[in-house]
Design an enzyme around this catalytic site. Structure first.
Site, PDB file in Angstrom:
ATOM      1  N   GLU A 111      10.536   0.712  10.188  1.00 23.66           N
ATOM      2  CA  GLU A 111      11.531   1.780   9.992  1.00 23.66           C
ATOM      3  C   GLU A 111      10.793   3.081  10.274  1.00 23.66           C
ATOM      4  OE1 GLU A 111      14.409   3.695   6.605  1.00 23.66           O
ATOM      5  OE2 GLU A 111      12.610   2.614   6.016  1.00 23.66           O
TER       6      GLU A 111
ATOM      7  N   GLU B 154      10.045  15.050  15.899  1.00 19.67           N
ATOM      8  CA  GLU B 154      10.335  15.098  14.475  1.00 19.67           C
ATOM      9  C   GLU B 154       9.364  16.067  13.793  1.00 19.67           C
ATOM     10  OE1 GLU B 154      11.485  11.839  11.154  1.00 19.67           O
ATOM     11  OE2 GLU B 154       9.602  11.452  12.187  1.00 19.67           O
TER      12      GLU B 154
ATOM     13  N   LYS C 190       0.841  -1.198   0.000  1.00 15.83           N
ATOM     14  CA  LYS C 190       0.000   0.000   0.000  1.00 15.83           C
ATOM     15  C   LYS C 190       0.871   1.241   0.000  1.00 15.83           C
ATOM     16  CE  LYS C 190      -1.872   2.417   3.376  1.00 15.83           C
ATOM     17  NZ  LYS C 190      -1.788   3.823   2.862  1.00 15.83           N
TER      18      LYS C 190
ATOM     19  N   CYS D 171      13.494  10.694   7.253  1.00 14.79           N
ATOM     20  CA  CYS D 171      13.502  10.195   8.640  1.00 14.79           C
ATOM     21  C   CYS D 171      14.888  10.287   9.265  1.00 14.79           C
ATOM     22  CB  CYS D 171      12.964   8.765   8.716  1.00 14.79           C
ATOM     23  SG  CYS D 171      13.857   7.609   7.683  1.00 14.79           S
TER      24      CYS D 171
END
Length: 360
Positions: A213, A344, A139, A247
């Site tokens: 991850e 983040e 997906k 990331c």
């Protein structure tokens, strides 16, 4: 970057995920029994077609994601093809991969990828899964599904056996249907830490394999003996590449106090030279923010920086009238306790903290 509708895509519900998993189970009967060298040939074929259609992929990725065409053309698409070439070479050498003499595929692998490097993330997931004899249900992110659908065409062009690769488009609910499907043997997810935690809880105790991850808050550390001009280039690349939607972005900068002033002055001069704007212009350095939701998050976290007492500086670039844009931004006087130093942001925002000694 223009807020225009690019395409309308199907919304996969639970029944569609069921169909994809059944197709993957059927495809597995053929794919897992195929000679490894033959599997490798299909991967080589996919890699070559991706190279042949690289321009088409690069333009589509930039239109869908908002990142500069220079990055999709020179980084995302060539690297995506390179992953298929690399894993094609592994297909018949798996006994040398350090996982025993006779490694076995998991079976059907459910894969969920984010919007920041859509085709490259797809390659990271699909190439190794196919090389090792698995079939996949993947997906793409709901804001960037188009290159995954073009990749499905590439699979057809390469005459990949039916059911080996299945692309389902949808949002978090579609992703949850994949994660919780009893016919899936392993889940591979790249995305936010919060969603990763949810998936880990869902998969616990089911016997499914899991690879996560997740997010990060990477730091670049500058000591007083660093060559400062080269350092500034590294800092810029670390946080403004791909609009900071990375990331492992260098979203914190830790600078030794004795050189902090000079580093920040050089950094601001260099940031003012970055061209922000039309992602399809090959001179653009910083493209558009991927979505209204992501822009709102960047704005909200930046506001907390202002409120907690950090000092905001933004490039004086002229932003386009339509679309989602955020100027390259640097916060100084940041404390380690500030949200912008801990959370983040996933945007073109750098938090600068200082230190006196290596021990500190």
């Amino acid at each position: 970057d223009t807020e225009e509708v690019l395409a309308k895509i199907a919304y996969a519900e639970k029944s569609d995920v069921d169909k994809a998993v059944k197709a993957a189970q059927e495809g597995l009967k053929v794919w897992s029994k195929m000679a490894p060298a033959e599997r490798g040939k299909y991967l080589y074929r996919i890699a070559r077609i991706m190279q042949e259609r690289a321009r088409e992929f690069a333009v589509l990725e930039t239109m869908d994601n908002g990142k500069p065409i220079r990055e999709t053309r020179d980084i995302d698409i060539p690297l995506a093809a390179a992953h298929f070439f690399y894993h094609a070479g592994w297909a018949d050498k798996l006994e040398h991969a350090g996982v025993g003499n006779n490694p076995k595929p998991y079976g059907v692998v459910g894969q969920i990828i984010p919007w920041n490097f859509p085709l490259l993330m797809l390659s990271w997931k699909i190439a190794p899964a196919l090389a090792t004899g698995n079939t996949v249900v993947l997906k793409p992110a709901e804001t960037t599904p188009l290159t995954a659908l073009l990749f499905a065409q590439v699979c057809q062009q390469a005459e990949l056996p039916a059911g080996v690769v299945n692309i389902v488009t949808g949002d978090g609910a579609t992703g949850a249907a994949i994660v919780n499907h009893p016919g899936i043997n392993k889940i591979a997810f790249t995305g936010s830490t919060d969603v990763g935690k949810l998936i880990a809880r869902s998969v616990a105790g089911t016997g499914k394999g899991l690879t996560l991850e997740l997010g990060g808050k990477g730091a670049n550390i500058v000591f007083e003996d660093a060559p400062l001009d080269e350092t500034v280039e590294g800092i810029i690349n670390g946080i403004f590449f791909n609009q900071g939607h990375v990331c492992c972005a260098g979203s914190r900068l830790l600078v030794q106090e004795s050189v902090a002033e000079e580093v920040i002055a050089k950094l601001k001069d260099r940031i003012n030279l970055l061209r922000v704007g039309d992602p399809l212009d090959k001179n653009t350095d910083v493209g558009a923010i991927n979505s209204a939701a992501q822009l709102a998050r960047i704005q909200e976290l930046s506001m907390t920086g202002d409120l907690e007492g950090a000092e905001r500086w933004s490039s004086d670039c002229k932003l386009p009238e339509t679309g989602f844009w955020f100027p390259p931004t640097v916060f100084t006087n940041v404390a380690a306790s500030h949200r912008i130093a801990r959370e983040e942001i996933f945007g073109p925002v750098l938090s600068v903290l200082t230190f006196r000694t290596p021990g500190e």
